[in-house]
Scaffold this motif. Sequence first.
Motif, PDB file in Angstrom:
ATOM      1  N   ASP A  81       0.914  -1.111  -0.076  1.00 40.74           N
ATOM      2  CA  ASP A  81       0.011  -0.074  -0.042  1.00 40.74           C
ATOM      3  C   ASP A  81       0.767   1.243  -0.041  1.00 40.74           C
ATOM      4  OD1 ASP A  81      -2.264  -1.590  -0.102  1.00 40.74           O
ATOM      5  OD2 ASP A  81      -2.797  -1.436   1.982  1.00 40.74           O
ATOM      6  N   GLU A  82       1.946   1.198   0.614  1.00 37.35           N
ATOM      7  CA  GLU A  82       2.899   2.427   0.794  1.00 37.35           C
ATOM      8  C   GLU A  82       3.348   2.514  -0.711  1.00 37.35           C
ATOM      9  OE1 GLU A  82       4.318   2.426   5.502  1.00 37.35           O
ATOM     10  OE2 GLU A  82       5.468   0.960   3.745  1.00 37.35           O
ATOM     11  N   ALA A  83       3.866   1.565  -1.208  1.00 36.71           N
ATOM     12  CA  ALA A  83       4.306   1.653  -2.447  1.00 36.71           C
ATOM     13  C   ALA A  83       3.185   2.410  -3.688  1.00 36.71           C
ATOM     14  CB  ALA A  83       4.909   0.395  -3.278  1.00 36.71           C
ATOM     15  N   VAL A  84       2.234   1.736  -3.477  1.00 37.75           N
ATOM     16  CA  VAL A  84       1.038   2.319  -4.720  1.00 37.75           C
ATOM     17  C   VAL A  84       0.772   3.839  -4.101  1.00 37.75           C
ATOM     18  CG1 VAL A  84      -1.398   2.180  -5.323  1.00 37.75           C
ATOM     19  CG2 VAL A  84       0.036   0.120  -4.954  1.00 37.75           C
ATOM     20  N   GLY A  85       0.614   4.040  -2.850  1.00 37.08           N
ATOM     21  CA  GLY A  85       0.445   5.535  -2.230  1.00 37.08           C
ATOM     22  C   GLY A  85       1.657   6.091  -2.612  1.00 37.08           C
ATOM     23  N   SER A  86       2.573   5.891  -2.773  1.00 35.05           N
ATOM     24  CA  SER A  86       3.790   6.905  -3.050  1.00 35.05           C
ATOM     25  C   SER A  86       3.641   7.175  -4.617  1.00 35.05           C
ATOM     26  CB  SER A  86       5.228   6.001  -2.725  1.00 35.05           C
ATOM     27  OG  SER A  86       6.354   7.040  -3.252  1.00 35.05           O
ATOM     28  N   LEU A  87       3.443   6.381  -5.326  1.00 36.23           N
ATOM     29  CA  LEU A  87       3.101   6.654  -6.808  1.00 36.23           C
ATOM     30  C   LEU A  87       1.856   7.501  -6.792  1.00 36.23           C
ATOM     31  CD1 LEU A  87       3.299   3.259  -8.730  1.00 36.23           C
ATOM     32  CD2 LEU A  87       4.967   5.126  -8.491  1.00 36.23           C
ATOM     33  N   VAL A  88       0.951   7.556  -6.020  1.00 38.89           N
ATOM     34  CA  VAL A  88      -0.162   8.357  -6.244  1.00 38.89           C
ATOM     35  C   VAL A  88       0.085   9.911  -5.727  1.00 38.89           C
ATOM     36  CG1 VAL A  88      -2.600   9.142  -5.166  1.00 38.89           C
ATOM     37  CG2 VAL A  88      -1.881   6.645  -5.759  1.00 38.89           C
ATOM     38  N   THR A  89       0.903  10.022  -4.588  1.00 39.46           N
ATOM     39  CA  THR A  89       1.368  11.439  -4.257  1.00 39.46           C
ATOM     40  C   THR A  89       2.425  12.035  -5.182  1.00 39.46           C
ATOM     41  OG1 THR A  89       3.072  10.262  -2.789  1.00 39.46           O
ATOM     42  CG2 THR A  89       0.747  10.738  -1.705  1.00 39.46           C
ATOM     43  N   ARG A  90       2.958  11.305  -5.727  1.00 39.82           N
ATOM     44  CA  ARG A  90       4.039  11.644  -6.848  1.00 39.82           C
ATOM     45  C   ARG A  90       3.270  12.094  -8.065  1.00 39.82           C
ATOM     46  NH1 ARG A  90       8.190   7.670  -4.642  1.00 39.82           N
ATOM     47  NH2 ARG A  90       9.892   8.844  -4.129  1.00 39.82           N
TER      48      ARG A  90
END
Length: 278
Positions: free
Chosen positions: A193-202
């Motif tokens: 989830d952190e990896a996917v969320g990181s793509l979203v915030t970027r």
Amino acid sequence: MDWNKTKTIFIVVFSILNIFLYSLYINQRTEAQNVQVAGKTSIEDLMKQENITYNVPQVVKNDFSYISANIKTFTEEELVPLENQSIEIIDNKRIESEMSTPVSILNTKEEYYFKDFLTKYVWNGAEYEFWKVDEEARKAIFFQKVNGEPIFYSSNATLTIYWDEDYEVTHYEQRMLEEFSSEEHKKEVLSQDEAVGSLVTRGLLKLDSKVLKVTPGYSSLVQLTGKQVFGPTWNIRVELKDGTIEDHFISAIEGKVIDFKLDKLEEEELDEAEDEKE
């Protein structure tokens, strides 16, 4: 020479280097964990605003750590059992094989089916995982696996199969790694989830896109003489509104986005081939 003074200088220099590397790691980790800072709810809200679909099975990796491996050295003797092909070993580490009789890679439904070919004609073919088909070039790319997970875009852990207009394999190229070992000290890693969320915030996941799957694997960190070191990596595969498929990669420890290109992998192989000719 004043040895005590020299020794003190070395200690100071290495201490400064260690502090710098640690601060670099912390900065990268902090950037990757902006998911947590923003909060789970805000990430979900952002996905809703961008109409990003994320509903895939959770993959939990408790054994994600750095690994190292040696480049496989092939011998003619071990390849003798492979049938229906003429094999040349290049620089002891790359196989170039020409099929004596072309072999179909289509099943009865006229779909790609590589399992039988890998099992019968490729040395330890079961250690490779399908990655992508290039229809125009008539080839398929496979990545070697370690601990059941793929090693993304390493020229030393790749199998490439080529076929003709009748979808029959004419030749293939193979490289492998061996003698894998894991780092005993496990570092904290990003969750799925952190990896996917990181793509979203970027802002790397586009409007109206859909996350198809999230896959754990490894990517190259450094190559020494005959040995390579790999870091745990998340692959997030996404389908865009127009049907285009995109692959994103994030280091599970450093949190940085990794940009892989197939053409870069091919350029490395061509450069090495030219070096061997000279």
